[in-house]
Design a protein around this motif. Structure first.
Motif, PDB file in Angstrom:
ATOM      1  N   PHE A 101      35.974 -20.907  26.284  1.00 38.20           N
ATOM      2  CA  PHE A 101      35.173 -19.934  27.017  1.00 38.20           C
ATOM      3  C   PHE A 101      33.763 -20.484  27.235  1.00 38.20           C
ATOM      4  CE2 PHE A 101      38.668 -17.364  26.338  1.00 38.20           C
ATOM      5  CZ  PHE A 101      38.514 -16.109  26.872  1.00 38.20           C
ATOM      6  N   THR A 133      29.931 -16.089  28.141  1.00 36.99           N
ATOM      7  CA  THR A 133      30.874 -14.998  27.881  1.00 36.99           C
ATOM      8  C   THR A 133      30.162 -13.655  27.795  1.00 36.99           C
ATOM      9  OG1 THR A 133      32.207 -16.549  26.607  1.00 36.99           O
ATOM     10  CG2 THR A 133      32.729 -14.223  26.377  1.00 36.99           C
ATOM     11  N   ASP A 174      34.886 -14.668  29.996  1.00 32.17           N
ATOM     12  CA  ASP A 174      33.915 -15.367  30.837  1.00 32.17           C
ATOM     13  C   ASP A 174      34.231 -15.186  32.318  1.00 32.17           C
ATOM     14  OD1 ASP A 174      36.177 -16.867  31.081  1.00 32.17           O
ATOM     15  OD2 ASP A 174      35.300 -18.747  30.381  1.00 32.17           O
TER      16      ASP A 174
END
Length: 402
Positions: free
Chosen positions: A128, A131, A146
């Motif tokens: 990610f 996020t 994300d």
């Protein structure tokens, strides 16, 4: 009574038409939404899919909506989950894939146990980037995403479950999937809004030009101007008719997205932007663009119709003025004819009196040859008497006719 009972049953069944998939424990939830136009709607599809995934313990749910169809698959996982699980391709199980169908959105949602104290290392572990995260359900879970498309062409979301039981977890997962699905469906109106942008600018310019032309156009050119305004009005109404349903659906889907975000009951996670705030800040401008475009179309439609009414009113006033002039001319001709008629009546009195006196003279001469002598005095008295009698007779006839 039987029909009323069936109707009541159908209304009650609508409350249970789209149940959530209830589950507990770590799992991978795959959710796909596609345009339903060319998609098979067999009642046995869900049963077939459930049987196909039975060895994996997976569960599949198919829902047919008005504009789209959703497929949701829940696959149980065993801990520890050190990397993102391998995603399946749900559409292949139906024998359809793009471009045979239009995929609206794909969501890959990983459900794990309670969140760690520090989220950042675990989010990096799953790849990610920047996020957004929120505590949801009264701090019973955390959701993170994300909003980027992963290798499996899906938008990835992680749900850390702390206190949600199977029923609440299923409903929470459903809300998150619906947020992404209805957000994507509502954005189908954005390309239409962008396409109409240059057209609306052109409509505005033509409307301004025709409005100025309306002020300075001579009556002889009104027909041409009326044709141009009518053409502009037809184009605006056509554009509005083509996009009315799409923009209406955008507004309806946006309302559902806002409701589902509110149902998450978000609270702030230190160091992260809230999930719902991230969605709303990037989603609402697009919805407002569609709303503004629909409003501009509506205003343009009313403005062109108003200009058309003004021109038609102006033409009607000119026609009424011309009719008034013609009526006045007819009245003047009638007055002249009346004067001529009265003059003719005067001459007719003289002419009739002359013929009657000539006839009377013949009678007097005949009587004179017969030996009856009236003398010139009788003839002299008869002249005014005949004239007065003829005049009275003509006046009485004219009065009776009037």
């Amino acid at each position: 009574m039987g029909e009323d009972r069936r109707t009541a049953i159908n209304f009650n069944a609508e409350l249970h038409a789209r149940p959530s998939i209830y589950f507990s424990g770590p799992a991978l939830v795959e959710h796909v939404a596609i345009i339903a136009g060319s998609f098979a709607t067999s009642k046995n599809i869900e049963t077939q899919l459930t049987s196909a995934y039975a060895p994996d313990g997976a569960r599949v749910q198919v829902e047919h909506h008005t504009e789209f169809t959703t497929l949701t698959k829940v696959t149980p996982l065993k801990l520890p989950v050190l990397e993102w699980p391998q995603e399946t391709r749900l559409l292949r199980d139906f024998g359809v894939e793009p471009p045979a169908v239009e995929v609206v959105c794909r969501i890959s949602l990983l459900v794990l146990d309670a969140p760690p104290v520090d989220l950042s290392p675990m989010l990096k572990q799953y790849g990610f980037g920047d996020t957004a995260a929120s505590s949801i359900g009264g701090a019973a879970a955390q959701v993170c995403s994300d909003f980027l498309v992963g290798p499996g062409e899906s938008s990835r979301v992680i749900l850390f479950n702390a206190e949600l039981n199977a029923y609440r977890l299923g409903r929470m997962v459903r809300r998150i999937c619906e947020i992404e699905t209805y957000r994507s469906m509502s954005l189908l109106g954005l390309p239409e809004a962008r396409r109409l942008g240059p057209l609306l600018k052109g409509f505005d310019e033509r409307l301004a030009f025709l409005t100025k032309l309306h002020l300075n156009t001579s009556p002889e050119e009104h027909k041409r101007l009326l044709s141009e305004i009518s053409m502009l009005s037809a184009e605006v109404i056509s554009a509005a008719a083509e996009t009315r349903n799409r923009f209406g659906a955008t507004a309806a889907y946006a309302t559902i997205v806002e409701e589902r975000i509110a149902e998450l009951r978000e609270t702030h996670v230190p160091g992260f932007q809230r999930f719902g705030v991230f969605v709303a800040r990037r989603f609402k401008p697009a919805v407002r663009t569609c709303s503004a475009t629909a409003l501009r179309l509506d205003q343009l439609s009313h403005a062109t119709m108003h200009l058309l009414d003004l021109l038609q009113t102006r033409i009607q006033l000119e026609i009424e003025y011309q009719n008034t002039v013609q009526i006045r001319a007819m009245a003047d001709r009638a007055a002249v004819q009346l004067k001529i008629q009265r003059a003719v009546e005067g001459f007719s009195i003289i002419a009739i009196s002359y013929y009657l006196l000539s006839l009377l003279k013949l009678i007097v001469e005949a009587l004179d040859h017969a030996g009856v002598h009236l003398g010139p005095f009788a003839m002299l008295v008869s002249v005014p008497a005949v004239v007065v009698a003829v005049a009275l007779t003509i006046f009485r006839v004219r009065h009776a006719l009037s």
